[in-house]
Design a protein around this motif. Structure first.
Motif, PDB file in Angstrom:
ATOM      1  N   THR A 107       0.833  -1.203   0.000  1.00 53.95           N
ATOM      2  CA  THR A 107       0.000   0.000   0.000  1.00 53.95           C
ATOM      3  C   THR A 107       0.864   1.248   0.000  1.00 53.95           C
ATOM      4  OG1 THR A 107      -1.805  -1.094   1.184  1.00 53.95           O
ATOM      5  CG2 THR A 107      -1.755   1.318   1.248  1.00 53.95           C
ATOM      6  N   PRO A 148       0.598   5.009   0.937  1.00 49.53           N
ATOM      7  CA  PRO A 148      -0.349   5.757   1.772  1.00 49.53           C
ATOM      8  C   PRO A 148      -0.845   7.054   1.133  1.00 49.53           C
ATOM      9  CG  PRO A 148       1.884   6.072   2.553  1.00 49.53           C
ATOM     10  CD  PRO A 148       1.966   5.021   1.482  1.00 49.53           C
ATOM     11  N   ALA A 149      -1.981   7.520   1.627  1.00 46.63           N
ATOM     12  CA  ALA A 149      -2.541   8.798   1.178  1.00 46.63           C
ATOM     13  C   ALA A 149      -1.558   9.913   1.513  1.00 46.63           C
ATOM     14  CB  ALA A 149      -3.884   9.044   1.857  1.00 46.63           C
ATOM     15  N   LEU A 194      -1.697  11.639  -3.386  1.00 47.04           N
ATOM     16  CA  LEU A 194      -2.830  10.709  -3.327  1.00 47.04           C
ATOM     17  C   LEU A 194      -3.837  11.162  -2.278  1.00 47.04           C
ATOM     18  CD1 LEU A 194      -1.028   7.230  -3.548  1.00 47.04           C
ATOM     19  CD2 LEU A 194      -2.383   8.346  -5.313  1.00 47.04           C
ATOM     20  N   LEU A 195      -5.127  11.128  -2.645  1.00 43.32           N
ATOM     21  CA  LEU A 195      -6.176  11.506  -1.702  1.00 43.32           C
ATOM     22  C   LEU A 195      -6.544  10.349  -0.779  1.00 43.32           C
ATOM     23  CD1 LEU A 195      -8.495  13.546  -4.112  1.00 43.32           C
ATOM     24  CD2 LEU A 195      -6.779  14.418  -2.502  1.00 43.32           C
ATOM     25  N   LYS A 196      -6.247   9.123  -1.239  1.00 40.11           N
ATOM     26  CA  LYS A 196      -6.513   7.953  -0.407  1.00 40.11           C
ATOM     27  C   LYS A 196      -5.441   6.906  -0.692  1.00 40.11           C
ATOM     28  CE  LYS A 196      -9.832   6.072  -3.747  1.00 40.11           C
ATOM     29  NZ  LYS A 196     -11.219   5.576  -3.935  1.00 40.11           N
ATOM     30  N   PRO A 197      -5.290   5.949   0.210  1.00 46.33           N
ATOM     31  CA  PRO A 197      -4.253   4.910   0.007  1.00 46.33           C
ATOM     32  C   PRO A 197      -4.494   4.156  -1.298  1.00 46.33           C
ATOM     33  CG  PRO A 197      -5.126   4.833   2.242  1.00 46.33           C
ATOM     34  CD  PRO A 197      -6.023   5.761   1.477  1.00 46.33           C
ATOM     35  N   TRP A 198      -3.373   3.709  -1.907  1.00 50.71           N
ATOM     36  CA  TRP A 198      -3.464   2.931  -3.160  1.00 50.71           C
ATOM     37  C   TRP A 198      -2.877   1.554  -2.920  1.00 50.71           C
ATOM     38  CZ3 TRP A 198       0.459   1.727  -7.126  1.00 50.71           C
ATOM     39  CH2 TRP A 198      -0.106   1.187  -8.297  1.00 50.71           C
ATOM     40  N   THR A 199      -3.724   0.540  -3.070  1.00 47.07           N
ATOM     41  CA  THR A 199      -3.310  -0.843  -2.826  1.00 47.07           C
ATOM     42  C   THR A 199      -3.667  -1.696  -4.026  1.00 47.07           C
ATOM     43  OG1 THR A 199      -3.786  -0.524  -0.464  1.00 47.07           O
ATOM     44  CG2 THR A 199      -3.444  -2.793  -1.225  1.00 47.07           C
TER      45      THR A 199
END
Length: 770
Positions: free
Chosen positions: A492, A494-495, A500-505
């Motif tokens: 992941t 993190p935001a 990034l506005l939200k975490p990317w996984t």
């Protein structure tokens, strides 16, 4: 004193002398009138005649030729499809056929055949006309269409005689014959012998056989009547008449005549219309290039060149054979792929679209309707929108595309839009990485029905074919090896990082987590978590900088980590150029299509100068290529080795699904995008890089399953078929050797020992490639 009998005899003698005198007066009067008529015509009383300058250099529309790298004319731009040839290019049997059939005493007269003219007068034309080749040339060059009455026809005939005599004085017999062959209209857009030989027999005039030459000469009598495409039986008889004439005047023996007359016409009709023939999408690119070039490169007198009538020669990098192999590969695979696609859509209520609502379907069709030629034309004609929309819902006769040939049918224009959107599209480009020369260019499945060029204009998501750029950046920045290992676990970002506005996984397609894997294994099996770890280490910006240096337009490419999985839209043209940098030891060469331009006299007007740029080190390039070799050794590209699974959803009757059995070094990468909307394959050997894309006009046009919709199924087979053909043609010299290894290589690329020490790693099935 004379008797009555003597007086009568004397009177008869006087009458005879009177009649003789009268005859000679009439005859001489006729001669004088004819001479006067002839002089008046020559003075222009009955209409202007061309001056000496016009005869010396007649103005004609000459086609611009597109000439491939192997010397074949692959297309033309023209108003009249005429390309002049020299007398040396005309084989003897072609010239002999013309003389034997049209003017047996051609070398004996000076433009007018006196014996033939007297015979025509004596027998009122029942034993043939009297027009010589020179007169026929005069008619082609300088006189109008057939006269409407006898007086006009007589005047026209006298003009032809005058011009014929002038032509004979000014030109040699060989020049007259050459001009005649160059001027005659053989129909079907074949103006002149060069076009005729290529259109009817797919060869230049110099390679025509005696039988083929006789057929073309037979058309001189009346090309509309003796049209091979409409009346082949009549044309065959006419050809045999020409062969008989050749035997009559001892140009061929009776035995040869008999054998040739027994042959079929054996046409190889190769139309040269703008929508037909070879490399149609590339030719449209060439037209656009030329139209822009002529604006910036005027003639010495300040006027612009005209690509439709100035007889320019455009030498291009396309290889005619490789282009043919590319088009055949696209056609063969896409016809099979379409069958599978249609089969999946039999019960699909929104076909050809999938996973969208009826409102979204209607929006797609309405958008296409407003972009259509029909809409634009009706709008131009002043029709209001309501009337235009109504016309799209009214059935009309039309011709639509099918893989078995065009179909004449009746349907509404709106239904035809939906029908044509049901066909999957393809694009392909092949290039020599060391020179930038583009060797093959297929912009779509059928130019006549689908004008949009998906090689250069089209931009689609590239899926996993973007991953090598991420790996190359990591190798360049951190000196990583294909044998370096990373954990194949959920990762992941993190935001807040990279905005990034939200975490990317990201997830791996089909699962497949666990253990440590090498970079080579990770790229071969397109493991998303490893790519995510790499782009987090190097950052999105350096990756974007890299692909920009490789010729990719990054203007709308966001600097976010998701680009690592292929979210950007890129063209086939850009992808091939970028991948070529790896094959060319880290040096980017801008793709070249136009080598040089010459005028009709052979003067060079433009010469391409290659544009190159050092992008990455030769070591980084080689290591990245080594990584991509793993894709074809054990990953989704392994079916090129003949090791793919048995059977195939596309080739149901094949003994094996992918019977390519390549054994030489191949680097490549497959790519599949969200919902199987786009399938890609980028394949490289040391001296040839080829990119293939397959998908629908709209992203909503796609297969329902990855087994069908992945790049390894949609795009890779086209590459395989194309390369099989290229390798079979030894004249092409496509490499089967290794990629060049740098002398100073310090990064380990052989990971076989690591694989032997980790036997428990579970390979991810090749069906899952995102």
């Amino acid at each position: 004193m004379a008797t009555k009998k003597e007086a009568t005899k004397k009177n008869k003698q006087q009458d005879v002398r009177h009649h003789v005198k009268t005859f000679w007066k009439i005859f001489l009067g006729f001669i004088l009138v004819f001479i006067l008529f002839f002089l008046l015509a020559s003075w222009g009383v009955f209409g202007s005649l061309p001056d000496e300058t016009s005869l010396e250099n007649p103005e004609k529309n000459l086609a611009t030729e597109i000439i491939s790298s192997d010397g074949k004319t692959i297309g033309k731009f023209y108003k009249e499809n005429r390309t002049p040839v020299s007398f040396d290019s005309l084989p003897d049997h072609l010239v002999n056929a013309l003389i034997a059939t049209e003017d047996a005493r051609f070398y004996e007269h000076s433009g007018i055949d006196g014996r033939g003219t007297l015979r025509a007068f004596a027998f009122m034309g029942s034993r043939g006309g009297a027009s010589t080749i020179t007169q026929q040339l005069a008619k082609l060059f300088f006189t109008d269409q057939r006269a409407s009455n006898k007086l006009e026809r007589l005047t026209q005939k006298v003009k032809e005689w005058i011009i014929a005599i002038r032509l004979e004085r000014r030109y040699t017999k060989e020049e007259i014959i050459t001009m005649y062959f160059n001027e005659y209209d053989f129909l079907n857009q074949a103006v002149g012998i060069e076009s005729a030989a290529n259109i009817y027999f797919d060869k230049p005039p110099s390679q025509l056989t005696t039988s083929e030459a006789a057929m073309l000469v037979g058309m001189f009598k009346n090309s509309s009547l003796f049209n091979p495409n409409r009346r082949p039986e009549l044309v065959l008889k006419r050809r045999n008449v020409v062969l008989s004439q050749m035997e009559k005047y001892n140009y061929i023996s009776e035995k040869v005549m008999d054998s040739l007359q027994a042959l079929p016409l054996d046409l190889k009709y190769t139309p040269q219309g703008h929508d037909e023939g070879s490399a149609t999408y590339f030719r449209e690119y060439a037209r656009s290039f030329m139209e822009n070039w002529i604006k910036e490169h005027p003639k010495l007198d300040g006027s612009n060149y005209n690509i439709y009538q100035d007889g320019l020669k455009v030498y291009v990098t396309i290889d005619s054979k490789m282009q043919e192999y590319a088009e055949k590969a696209v056609k063969k695979h896409m016809a099979h792929l379409q069958e599978a696609f249609d089969d999946q859509n039999k019960n699909n209520k929104t076909a050809p679209f999938r996973d969208i609502t009826e409102e979204e379907t209607e929006s797609i069709l309405n958008s296409a309707m407003r972009k259509s030629d029909r809409w634009r034309q009706m709008k131009k004609d002043g029709k209001d929108e309501e009337e235009i929309i109504k016309s799209f819902k009214k059935k009309v006769a039309m011709r639509v595309f099918s893989w078995k040939g065009d179909i004449d049918t009746t349907m509404t224009p709106l239904d035809s839009i939906r029908y044509h959107k049901s066909f999957l599209q393809a694009a392909m480009m092949s290039m020599t990485p060391q020179t930038g020369e583009v060797k093959a260019w297929v912009g779509g499945i059928d130019y006549k029905h689908y004008k949009y060029d998906m090689v250069k204009k089209g931009r689609r998501q590239i899926g996993s074919t973007f991953k090598p750029f991420v790996y190359a950046t990591a190798i360049d920045q951190m000196h990583m090896s294909p044998c370096d290992t990373l954990p194949n676990t959920i990762y992941t970002i993190p935001a807040g990082r990279y905005g990034l506005l939200k975490p990317w996984t990201p997830k791996n397609a089909g699962g497949g987590y666990g253990g440590m894997v090498t970079l080579k294994y990770a790229l071969a099996n397109s493991i998303n978590t490893i790519t995510a770890r790499l782009i987090d280490r190097v950052g999105p910006e350096p990756v974007i900088d890299l692909v920009k240096k490789m010729g990719v337009n990054t203007e709308n490419m966001p600097a976010v980590p998701s680009i690592a999985l292929g979210t950007p839209d890129v063209s086939v043209f850009e992808m091939v150029g970028a991948y070529s940098t790896f094959a060319n030891e880290g040096v980017y060469v801008e793709p070249i299509l136009i080598q040089r331009i010459e005028d009709k006299n052979g003067t060079v007007l433009y010469q391409n100068v290659p544009k190159t740029k050092d992008v990455i080190s030769n070591e980084t390039a080689f290591v990245t290529v080594s990584l991509m070799e793993g894709v074809t050794q054990s990953g989704s590209g392994s079916r090129l080795r003949g090791t793919g699974r048995e059977g195939s959803p596309i080739y149901k009757n094949a003994v094996t699904g992918y019977p390519y059995n390549f054994t030489n070094p191949i680097a490549g990468k497959t790519g599949t995008t969200q919902n199987n909307s786009d399938g890609w394959f980028m394949g490289m050997v040391p001296n040839l890089v080829t990119g293939v894309w397959v998908g629908g006009d709209d992203r909503a046009t796609h297969f329902r399953s990855t087994g069908y919709g992945q790049g390894a199924t949609m795009a890779l087979p086209i590459w395989g078929m194309y390369m099989k053909s290229c390798y079979a043609d030894k004249d092409l010299d496509v490499s089967t050797g290794n990629f060049k290894r740098p002398a100073n290589l310090s990064i380990e690329t052989d990971c076989s020992k690591w694989r032997q020490g980790n036997p428990d790693i579970e390979e991810i099935p090749d069906e899952f490639d995102f």
